[in-house]
Design an enzyme around this catalytic site. Structure first.
Site, mmCIF file in Angstrom:
data_model
loop_
_atom_site.group_PDB
_atom_site.id
_atom_site.type_symbol
_atom_site.label_atom_id
_atom_site.label_comp_id
_atom_site.label_asym_id
_atom_site.label_seq_id
_atom_site.Cartn_x
_atom_site.Cartn_y
_atom_site.Cartn_z
ATOM 1 N N LYS A 165 1.310 8.200 2.031
ATOM 2 C CA LYS A 165 2.316 7.140 2.199
ATOM 3 C C LYS A 165 2.768 6.711 0.798
ATOM 4 C CE LYS A 165 2.692 2.864 2.090
ATOM 5 N NZ LYS A 165 4.043 2.722 1.497
ATOM 6 N N THR B 117 0.632 5.381 -2.643
ATOM 7 C CA THR B 117 1.019 5.396 -4.060
ATOM 8 C C THR B 117 2.045 4.311 -4.397
ATOM 9 O OG1 THR B 117 2.609 7.152 -3.594
ATOM 10 C CG2 THR B 117 0.481 7.831 -4.454
ATOM 11 N N GLU C 199 -7.040 2.454 -7.560
ATOM 12 C CA GLU C 199 -6.440 2.557 -8.903
ATOM 13 C C GLU C 199 -5.429 1.434 -8.995
ATOM 14 O OE1 GLU C 199 -7.135 4.703 -11.301
ATOM 15 O OE2 GLU C 199 -8.319 6.233 -10.264
ATOM 16 N N CYS D 248 0.958 1.457 -15.408
ATOM 17 C CA CYS D 248 -0.298 0.701 -15.246
ATOM 18 C C CYS D 248 -1.016 0.616 -16.586
ATOM 19 C CB CYS D 248 -1.171 1.356 -14.194
ATOM 20 S SG CYS D 248 -1.417 3.102 -14.485
#
Ligand code: NAD
Length: 515
Positions: free
Chosen positions: A194, A168, A272, A306
């Protein structure tokens, strides 16, 4: 960017932040060893003052190996646990998150610099996705399909996939883990996480709550593992053949490395990645509503989502009015300490983010852009507070095609809707987009097959702040993954097609005869 000096903004001191972080962790039941900032270990720092608050134990690649091993062993039993029973674990996690929403939100503010309301909102998103996943645990449906053969049943069944690796980014330090973990766990997978190396404390808090939830419902703690550190650990997860699905959230640069590496071992990846999101404002727009939505989408979270709005594509007849109104709103936005109740724009995450903002605005000016705002505020320590910037561009030049992860909004004018849609789609990323119009034809054209090419296309609402019920993700360099709601769960399971012959004959498909 203006170098005009400004009053030094008031910030809390590091010892106050340390006490708050310690108290939040203790409330949650987390007791990590918090080393002195000068000690070895992974720094737990804060963009609020730019200082290291603690050092925490950093994992090694062999810790990743051990975590995957434990998660792989746990998977063999977890996949046989009925899905609604798996849902009970996620339901309990949601309850604990509700109970500790404030404490976890405080840690999000300390590590990611989000203002209180956005930090609480991020934790709310975790609670929402847990509730969604509990419902999902009773709805992992397969189809029954009409068989062409008499006495046969044709159907699809969905099965757990295996260990899900979750990498992430810093800017959603807890919600993105929850999107993945809640859904993966009800689907029968186990998870190795992680998090960003910039946000270890929030990760420790989440892992503590998951382990408490597991203990409360009698599930094995090994269904969720955590490793803390940087890129090297991410690479260990990427290359581990026991990781059946690697879900990675971060920059396009990271995805470009991760995607092919996972594909090389025929693993599955869910990417993503970065966005470069635009809003089209047409002459038929409700400008009052549009300005409010644009200011939140472009300046909220200091432009570090984002889905942050990065490009405004405004009809030539409204562009001047829009720029004036947005610039006026920007001037009145309180920038500063995210713990202060009035603050709407907190800090940038680090100096690199600030430098990339300065560089982008310099390039925009060199390309003929008119830059408004973007001033850095003086602070008592080396941290980075900026006013959001507008850059009115003569065209969508190369710099506008990049994602600058800071509050920079490029503005370009258009004449026809066709041209506006072309501009919207002209960048390499394809995450979020919006149109502001009260004209049904314009709105439907934007949402249609030759409209916006993004994974998210909205009408009269900004590009950021998605609800968890929909599938979240984007096209092109954003990576193509979908997470969170709708049928995104299918990415976390494997599909089997089953044909059952309950007759005493053996007819072959397509009428084939064989002896
Ligand atoms: P980043 O790419 O620097 O890091 C993201 C994560 O990837 C970190 O955990 C990092 O340690 C890890 N990583 C980096 N290189 C790696 C490699 N080669 N192999 C394995 N792991 C690696 O991103 P960031 O600065 O933390 O976050 C900002 C970026 O994330 C922006 O581009 C933003 O648009 C994107 N983002 C996308 C979404 C989305 O859902 N599309 C959500 C949040 C953030």
């Amino acid at each position: 960017m203006s170098t005009m000096s400004s009053p030094v903004i008031a910030l809390p001191d590091a010892s106050w932040l340390r006490d708050r972080a310690r108290a939040a962790l203790a409330t949650l039941g987390a007791e990590p060893a918090l080393g002195d900032p000068a000690a070895p270990g992974l720094p737990a720092s804060t963009p609020i003052t730019g200082e290291v608050l603690f050092r925490v134990a950093e994992s090694t690649p062999s810790d990743v190996d051990a975590a995957v091993d434990r998660a792989a062993r746990a998977f063999t039993a977890w996949r046989r646990t009925p899905a609604p029973v798996r849902g009970a674990l996620v339901g309990r996690l949601g309850e604990l998150l509700t109970e500790h929403q404030d404490a976890l939100a405080r840690l999000v503010t300390i590590e990611a610099g989000k203002i209180g309301s956005e930090a609480r909102g991020e934790v709310q998103e975790m609670i929402d996705v847990c509730q969604f996943a509990v419902g999902l645990s009773r709805q992992l449906y397969g189809r029954t399909i009409a068989s062409e053969r008499p006495g046969h049943r044709l159907m699809e069944t969905w099965h757990p996939l295996g260990v899900t690796g979750v990498i992430t980014a810093f800017n959603f330090p807890v919600a993105v883990w929850a999107w993945n973990a809640a859904v993966a766990l009800v689907c029968g997978n186990t998870v190795v996480w992680k998090p960003s190396e910039l946000t270890p404390l929030t990760a420790i808090a989440c892992q503590t709550l998951l382990e408490r939830a597991a203990a409360d419902v009698g599930a094995p703690a090994e269904v969720g593992r955590l490793v803390l550190g940087g890129r090297e650990l991410g690479e260990a997860l990427v290359d581990d053949p026991r990781v059946a699905l690697l879900s990675a959230t971060g920059s396009v640069r990271m995805g470009r490395e991760v995607g092919p590496r996972v594909a090389r071992r025929f693993g599955r990846s869910l990417l993503e990645l970065g966005g470069n999101n635009a809003a089209v404002v047409t002459p038929a727009a409700d400008l009052e509503l549009a300005v409010r939505a644009i200011v939140f989408a472009a300046a909220g979270t200091a432009g570090q989502r984002c889905t942050s709005l990065r490009r405004l594509i405004a009809h030539r007849s409204v562009v001047d009015t829009l720029v004036d109104r947005i610039a006026a709103a920007y001037r009145s936005l309180p920038v500063g300490d995210p713990f202060a109740p009035d603050t709407l724009v907190g800090p940038l995450i680090h100096e690199t983010a600030y430098r990339s903002m300065v560089g982008a605005l310099e390039t925009a000016a060199a390309d003929g852009g008119e830059v408004i705002g973007g001033r850095r505020h003086d602070s008592p320590t080396e941290c980075f507070y900026v006013s959001p910037a507008l850059a009115r561009m003569p065209a969508q030049t190369t710099i506008v095609h990049d994602e600058t992860f800071a509050p920079v909004l490029y503005v370009v004018a258009y004449d026809t809707l066709e041209e506006a849609i072309e501009l919207n789609n002209a960048v390499p990323q394809g995450l979020s987009s919006a149109i502001f119009t009260t004209d049904l034809r314009e709105a439907e054209r934007f949402l249609g097959p030759d409209g916006s090419d993004c994974g998210i296309a909205n009408v009269n609402i900004g590009t950021s702040g998605a609800e968890i019920g929909g599938a979240f993700g984007g096209e092109k360099q954003t990576g193509g993954g979908r997470e969170s709601g709708s049928d995104s769960w299918k990415a976390y399971m494997r599909r089997a097609t089953n044909t059952v012959n309950y007759s005493s004959e053996l007819p072959l498909a397509q009428g084939v005869q064989f002896g």
